[in-house]
Design an enzyme around this catalytic site. Structure first.
Site, PDB file in Angstrom:
ATOM      1  N   SER A   1      31.428  40.083  29.013  1.00  0.00           N
ATOM      2  CA  SER A   1      32.076  39.898  28.080  1.00  0.00           C
ATOM      3  C   SER A   1      32.844  38.644  27.517  1.00  0.00           C
ATOM      4  O   SER A   1      31.925  38.151  27.706  1.00  0.00           O
ATOM      5  CB  SER A   1      33.235  40.868  28.135  1.00  0.00           C
ATOM      6  OG  SER A   1      34.330  41.422  26.746  1.00  0.00           O
TER       7      SER A   1
ATOM      8  N   HIS B   1      34.266  36.200  27.710  1.00  0.00           N
ATOM      9  CA  HIS B   1      34.278  34.886  28.397  1.00  0.00           C
ATOM     10  C   HIS B   1      32.757  34.750  29.477  1.00  0.00           C
ATOM     11  O   HIS B   1      32.704  33.211  29.077  1.00  0.00           O
ATOM     12  CB  HIS B   1      35.458  34.934  30.262  1.00  0.00           C
ATOM     13  CG  HIS B   1      35.285  34.279  31.415  1.00  0.00           C
ATOM     14  ND1 HIS B   1      35.226  33.312  31.755  1.00  0.00           N
ATOM     15  CD2 HIS B   1      36.823  32.909  30.390  1.00  0.00           C
ATOM     16  CE1 HIS B   1      35.204  32.251  32.313  1.00  0.00           C
ATOM     17  NE2 HIS B   1      35.915  32.150  31.514  1.00  0.00           N
ATOM     18  N   CYS B   2      31.893  35.471  29.820  1.00  0.00           N
ATOM     19  CA  CYS B   2      30.569  35.504  29.479  1.00  0.00           C
ATOM     20  C   CYS B   2      29.880  34.473  28.727  1.00  0.00           C
ATOM     21  O   CYS B   2      29.063  34.095  29.337  1.00  0.00           O
ATOM     22  CB  CYS B   2      29.798  36.508  30.489  1.00  0.00           C
ATOM     23  SG  CYS B   2      30.771  37.655  31.052  1.00  0.00           S
ATOM     24  N   ILE B   3      30.647  35.220  27.575  1.00  0.00           N
ATOM     25  CA  ILE B   3      29.640  34.175  26.867  1.00  0.00           C
ATOM     26  C   ILE B   3      30.102  33.440  25.919  1.00  0.00           C
ATOM     27  O   ILE B   3      29.511  32.260  24.896  1.00  0.00           O
ATOM     28  CB  ILE B   3      29.716  35.407  24.695  1.00  0.00           C
ATOM     29  CG1 ILE B   3      30.907  35.835  24.637  1.00  0.00           C
ATOM     30  CG2 ILE B   3      28.800  36.872  25.323  1.00  0.00           C
ATOM     31  CD1 ILE B   3      30.863  36.262  23.176  1.00  0.00           C
TER      32      ILE B   3
END
Length: 326
Positions: free
Chosen positions: A316, A318-320
């Protein structure tokens, strides 16, 4: 003088955000995921907040699409990558009292699960864009596997950092020493496992996040069917035993995709200069999480945005993303 990774809530000068670019990976979710990422980027952009947004596209066709959708809210840059998870494949910023630098760790596709062209080189390309000193490290570490309080305390999971598919020749003590030497951490909270069915082998940014000095947020199970109920409780006990303040936040509960439980988490929020953007999943606690985060960030607006289609790729907001400290 040694370097330390700043905490995410400290001031940023910019942020990288990955833009979904490969139709063969995203299939029918490509355009909906692109729209979710654009909404996220627009939310982070806040005039006068001092945080520039860089949307990173994998090729020029995707870059053109991103420019059409984002308008003036971000600068679109083009670097070849496999997929959008820049928190893991990109560099990590470090700083001391005199200067900033970027630490460039090895990336092996989350334990050799995904070998995508460009994921081995995107970190170096982004690091070069900063104009800062690049410190290359000879071990595997993903940005989503750690979270820190800005004062030397880091949280991670044994499931990920001690997994033999990352650094099979390094012991727990070896990894602890490298976290200290490379990122300035002098205390480690080792949690056991991350969320169920997380292909990253338990990244901590889906489980426990620092919101202040020695202050963690960890979910509480939504109901009896929550597949991560025991994981949340075990993580909370470990943090409290180490003397860390823990605030419990709502969980989205059991979220499935094609009848399989997926690692949907409100903890995958991004802390910007002016906003905190939290992923929503049409779950019963979507409104509750926004209300619960508000007192933790009184100087920021809490914005909840749909993240269903990004989640089909495994992560989501934070990951990107990866922030540049000011």
């Amino acid at each position: 003088m040694s370097y330390r990774q700043p905490a995410e809530w400290m001031p940023h000068s910019a942020v990288w955000i990955g833009f979904p670019s490969d139709e063969s990976l995203w299939l029918e979710d490509l355009e909906p995921a692109q729209r979710e990422v654009i909404a996220f980027a627009k939310a982070v952009y806040a005039e006068g907040a001092g945080e520039k947004v860089f949307l990173v596209a994998a090729h020029e066709e995707a870059a053109q699409k991103a420019r059409q959708l984002i308008g003036e809210a971000a600068e679109v840059i083009c670097h070849n990558f496999g997929d959008i998870w820049l928190r893991d494949s990109g560099p990590i910023f470090i700083a001391n009292e005199q200067e900033k630098a970027v630490a460039l760790f090895r990336f092996n596709g989350w334990g050799n699960k995904y070998d995508l062209e460009g994921d081995q080189t995107i970190g170096k390309a982004l690091a070069a864009d900063t104009g800062l000193s690049i410190l290359e490290k000879d071990w595997v570490l993903e940005g989503g596997s750690i979270d820190n309080d800005g004062h030397g305390l880091v949280v991670t999971t044994e499931e990920c950092l001690l997994n033999p598919n990352r650094n099979p020749d390094l012991s727990r003590e070896d990894i602890a020493l490298r976290l200290k030497n490379d990122l300035g951490f002098d205390q480690i909270l080792w949690l056991k496992k991350g969320l169920l069915n997380d292909h990253t082998d338990g990244h901590v940014d889906n489980l426990a996040r620092f919101v202040g000095f020695k202050h963690l947020v960890i979910p509480i199970a939504a109901d009896e069917s929550d597949p991560n109920r025991d994981i949340y409780e075990e993580a909370t006990r470990s943090a409290v035993d180490l003397g860390i303040k823990v605030t419990r936040l709502p969980s989205p509960g059991k979220i499935t995709l094609d009848e399989e439980i997926v690692p949907a988490s409100y903890m995958n929020f991004y802390i910007g200069n002016a906003v905190v953007v939290v992923p929503l999943y049409d779950a019963k606690n979507d409104k509750a999480i926004i209300k619960a985060l508000a007192p933790l960030f009184p100087d920021r607006q809490i914005i909840g945005l749909p993240a269903h289609h990004i989640l089909t790729g495994g992560g989501s907001f934070h990951c990107i993303s990866q922030q540049w400290p000011a």
